[in-house]
Design an enzyme around this catalytic site. Structure first.
Site, PDB file in Angstrom:
ATOM      1  N   THR A 112      52.487  48.318  27.476  1.00 44.29           N
ATOM      2  CA  THR A 112      52.592  47.935  28.878  1.00 44.29           C
ATOM      3  C   THR A 112      51.479  46.969  29.270  1.00 44.29           C
ATOM      4  O   THR A 112      51.692  46.027  30.048  1.00 44.29           O
ATOM      5  CB  THR A 112      52.507  49.201  29.764  1.00 44.29           C
ATOM      6  OG1 THR A 112      53.590  50.052  29.427  1.00 44.29           O
ATOM      7  CG2 THR A 112      52.575  48.856  31.235  1.00 44.29           C
ATOM      8  N   HIS A 170      52.348  43.569  28.320  1.00 45.21           N
ATOM      9  CA  HIS A 170      53.307  43.002  29.273  1.00 45.21           C
ATOM     10  C   HIS A 170      52.577  42.513  30.526  1.00 45.21           C
ATOM     11  O   HIS A 170      52.902  41.471  31.080  1.00 45.21           O
ATOM     12  CB  HIS A 170      54.345  44.051  29.692  1.00 45.21           C
ATOM     13  CG  HIS A 170      55.221  44.506  28.578  1.00 45.21           C
ATOM     14  ND1 HIS A 170      55.531  43.727  27.490  1.00 45.21           N
ATOM     15  CD2 HIS A 170      55.865  45.696  28.376  1.00 45.21           C
ATOM     16  CE1 HIS A 170      56.331  44.393  26.681  1.00 45.21           C
ATOM     17  NE2 HIS A 170      56.539  45.584  27.180  1.00 45.21           N
TER      18      HIS A 170
END
Lengths: 352, 352, 352, 352
Positions: free
Chosen positions: D40, D43
């Site tokens: 994450t 990202h």
């Protein structure tokens, strides 16, 4: 005897005179009192894509939802006397595969289906394994006995082993109110759901849904069912959704109306792959999607017996039509019309 | 304010004027609307052996089943506004022990009990942790709100996490039909039990048991309850037995009326060790005996809210008496008489 | 054939020549390779109170833990070929009672036990129902196959359906380290217990307990086992206690060493009623007491097969003695001595 | 203090000097010892579509997997002393919604995520709610403490409440062997899986999978993983599949390698809707698909603590890289390379 037969791998069926079958080892011959029509039977009659791919045996007497009287036994049958009134479990399990040996015969690795892989019940007599005969107990109406098999589907979906214990005091949504969905509504109500919500585009069935105890019935052709369920549940969604429609869009909607931590039981069979929003509707919500087929053998039948015999559920309103077997074409027409619940065929003379 | 106090470690209690307490960090002050009397309160009043051993704090205002209005908040209270109508969870959990941290606060390792370890609710005001306040939702009668705590005991015993899912379409026996047993009968009925059987020697309570939905009520002083349940279940025994009496002999009988594979939930507190026939009644039958205390926080309260607000259960018949707090002696006398269900005390002026 | 027979309802047994039995419908004749001795067999030999009350059939060949080769089949046997190496499930279920029909055959309402209600396995040949034959899969040592039945008891107690899922990363106590207790220690270890604690007064067995993977072995004749377990668990108690001793005092202690919310499985059979402190040890802790008998048919056998064939558990250390059947008296003496684990009898010539 | 910040809603991040944050009510200030990088975080750094849609707060310090020392407490913090070594649960729950109140805070209706909705841990200090601090117990390596959060994801997926009890003696497949998948392999092994199978296209990770205990590692870029799993399981399929890849095709394959009655836990997040063959792979097989997110608060942490402290699982091989925070670009490059397991950033001076 008279039997409704598929004689060719093509649309249609014929009512023919055929010999009464003989029960083999472990089998019994049942004099059919009533046999109800399943959506599957319509597929077989019309020989749709599924039927063409699935049915390997023609000629075939079809029909698999039945109750009747044990007429005779083959060898190796114990504990089942002629004269006993029985309903038939239609999943014919091998009994020796890994799944059967660990107590889950209904998903047997060598599963055969009555009326699909063997000659079925749209006939005066049918042969079934003795192990598949459920002795109908006191208090069950004979016509209700004919629909114990699909009723059991609904029992398994609503209060089966995996999902049991989450219905009491919860809101339950049933997506698709055909006969099994209608049964599911009444079962959820009997099993302590706080509110029972049905979703169904067919007006005739929406009326039946109300008669079977739905608190709220949503027409997805005019209202957004996801929005309607979220509104009814103050935005939380429903802890239990039971999917009976097999419609891809409705399945997707079912996941969207499910509460966080909710359980969705899938019984309706879609036509092809179904795209699901796993992230938001399953993973982040920790939803559980449970495949449901057949009935737990025979825990579900015990529950079915109790629900019907105790009067907790009355299937009367769902059984909308009764025909003698000779009038099978009318029966299938009624089914196709959408203005019916369960339709029972009676092969006997004057037994209606 | 007026408060019913134990002033000495001895039988009796006094109605005194005491200062209104101040809520500390994380606590709220609740203006008591109604507080019902628990059997425990009678033990405290009479200062029986249990009370003498358990109560470490005198003077003490007792009483722990209550509903009322949040009057004021101490520091560190969020999400709970003055004016909110709440009922109180009486298990005060520490929040940081191993049990609390793994989601089972109701069996906290450092558990304290409202009205036993802290000043309680037989008073115009009571202080409780904000975390113990359950916001009473719409649809719950204010008097019913006063008994949500003991009602929750019954919910937890009948359809709690461990036992859930075995009530639907099953026979359920409730041993002991005091208020919690009476609630249990109605909850089992609402949760889909096929038949609900109560066992109770007190005639007044047997009558209430029928009003709460029992199909069969057995008087163990005149009939053998084990034989009666076995007869009613055709020799199988009951799949679910809920023990509310705390009577050693009744607990033993409960195991004997339990079906193979059955579940017995134990909530009633016996006076001493209870001899059990583990071989025949537990091991060979694969019975499950489940200890039950308090309420799952706050799953049980959610279920309680739903059962009461939806009308699935009406506790009206169980609430047999209402008194102003000043008449507490009459109230306890009624409780002692055995001719009562729940008795609610109202501390306010003219609020009855 | 040679068979070890009870010829009178009195202490003792005789090795006699008797006819090889014939398998009836649904039965198979098994050539016994090895049959291990159960504590029950010692009771039968010595004709204690339990045996005198329970055994209704003399003369009787006893012994029920066995593995061997299918020699012949009676009628109505399918899917089991002569030459197959099998172990025997000893619970002979009727197949048609309510319990059997709902998937719990091991607690059948008409249960019969091999070697107790039928002629057993201390003989060259034994007849068993084909349904009771478990086909021993690859990778299981033939001697280990002889003890699959008692091993299965331990599997069922440690990771059976009701208790499954609470062993991983938990401390597990096994009370009583006879053979089944020893198996239980190793199974708990294999199933992911964080620590495994055995309690056993017999030094020989305590040594075996260490060999089977116990992290801590407590001698209750010199140390207080409750205090020891509480100390080892920093006062929390153990989340899982498996009771294999049948000793009333040990059972009581088991409840006292159980953590809040813990699970205690009861398999050992006490001599009489056992007084339990239900208040503090069951109700306030919300303990679960689970009766355990036999093996889930045949989920437990599947797990047993896997645990043994994969090498996750090695039962080698527990099988301490092997005798030809002729030397049965020595074998029983060894069992009585307390200086043994499992003792296997081999009826064949030169098969040891 | 130094903090790695997103300063704009665009790719990139900057290491800046910012003030040390102050803990508010119920919060603590933690001196970060180590913070590992999650997918994450990559990202967020790269500002992909998901990040652009999900992140509503810039500037933002990101990073959420951490362990460190409590430096200071805000008001309303009890039971957590400065100097305590803690790891952080990253799901910040409201504590008062319906989901929180019924014991499922990790799927809170008002969920916020540390390092996504609040400033995170790629900094010398981070503020977290005291309720989110897990006191790291004895025996856990400090670097391992930094990865307890993603490790807990794997624990929850493999032996969480819903799936628990089906791993023992079963074959378990882990689809996708990134760090969480690698943890899952070792957890399944520790929890008693009979065989553990990993599926992973990246060679570096396949090697790690073997080191973490996989019996079989399948490269889906060269072998058909469905065929390989079916072959390894003699056609039965695996009873447990844990999906960690988030790849739509792999999810579909996961359903196809699942045994009848099997359980598939879904944790990997796909990019869009995933088409599933519900009929054959879910309904007829009665598969259960379970959404998995976060960790059960705090049951999973208790299990995590035990698995790491007891030595049942060694996460050492998975922690492949360690960097000082200043070298964050190298760290992210390593992560992007695919030739890494977990990468830990250390913000302190000389603490590596």
């Amino acid at each position: 005897m008279r039997a409704l037969r598929k004689t060719r791998a093509a649309p249609g069926a014929e009512l023919l005179d055929v010999p009464v079958p003989s029960p083999g080892p472990g089998e019994v011959l049942v004099r059919v009192r009533g046999a109800s029509i399943c959506g599957t039977d319509l597929h077989i009659l019309e020989w749709n894509e599924w039927a063409a791919a699935r049915i390997h045996r023609v000629p075939l007497t079809f029909g698999h939802e039945l109750a009747g009287i044990v007429e005779a036994s083959g060898p190796e049958v114990h504990h089942l006397e002629p004269g006993t009134f029985v309903a038939a479990e239609t999943h014919i399990a091998c009994g020796y595969c890994r799944t059967c040996r660990t107590g889950r015969s209904h998903i047997c690795e060598n599963l055969r289906i009555l009326g699909v892989d063997t000659d079925g019940a749209f006939a005066a007599f049918v042969v079934i394994p003795a192990a598949n005969a459920w002795v109908v107990g006191e208090g069950v109406d004979p016509d209700a006995a004919s629909v114990m098999e699909p009723f059991g589907n609904a029992v398994h979906a609503v209060v089966g082993t995996e999902g049991g214990g989450d219905v009491e005091a919860s809101d339950v949504v049933v997506v698709g109110c055909g006969p099994i969905g209608l049964f599911a509504l009444a079962i959820a109500r009997a099993a302590g759901a706080s509110r029972v919500i049905g979703i169904e585009p067919n007006e005739f069935r929406r009326d039946l849904a109300k008669r079977m105890g739905a608190d709220l019935v949503i027409d997805p052709s005019s209202d957004d069912p996801v929005a309607a369920v979220l509104e009814a549940t103050k935005g939380h969604g429903a802890p239990v959704v039971v999917e009976m429609s097999g419609n891809a869009s409705a399945i997707d909607q079912g996941t969207r109306m499910l509460a966080r931590g909710g359980r969705m039981s899938l019984l309706g069979l879609p036509d092809g792959p179904v795209p699901l929003d796993l992230n938001d509707q399953v993973i982040f919500k920790e939803a559980r999607l449970l495949g449901i087929t057949g009935r737990e053998m025979f825990r579900t039948w015990q529950q079915t017996q109790t629900l019907l015999a105790s009067g907790m559920v009355d299937v009367g309103p769902v059984i909308t039509h009764r025909f003698e077997l000779d009038r099978f074409e009318e029966a299938f027409d009624v089914l196709r019309s959408g203005r019916s619940g369960k339709v029972i065929l009676f092969p006997g003379e004057g037994t209606i």
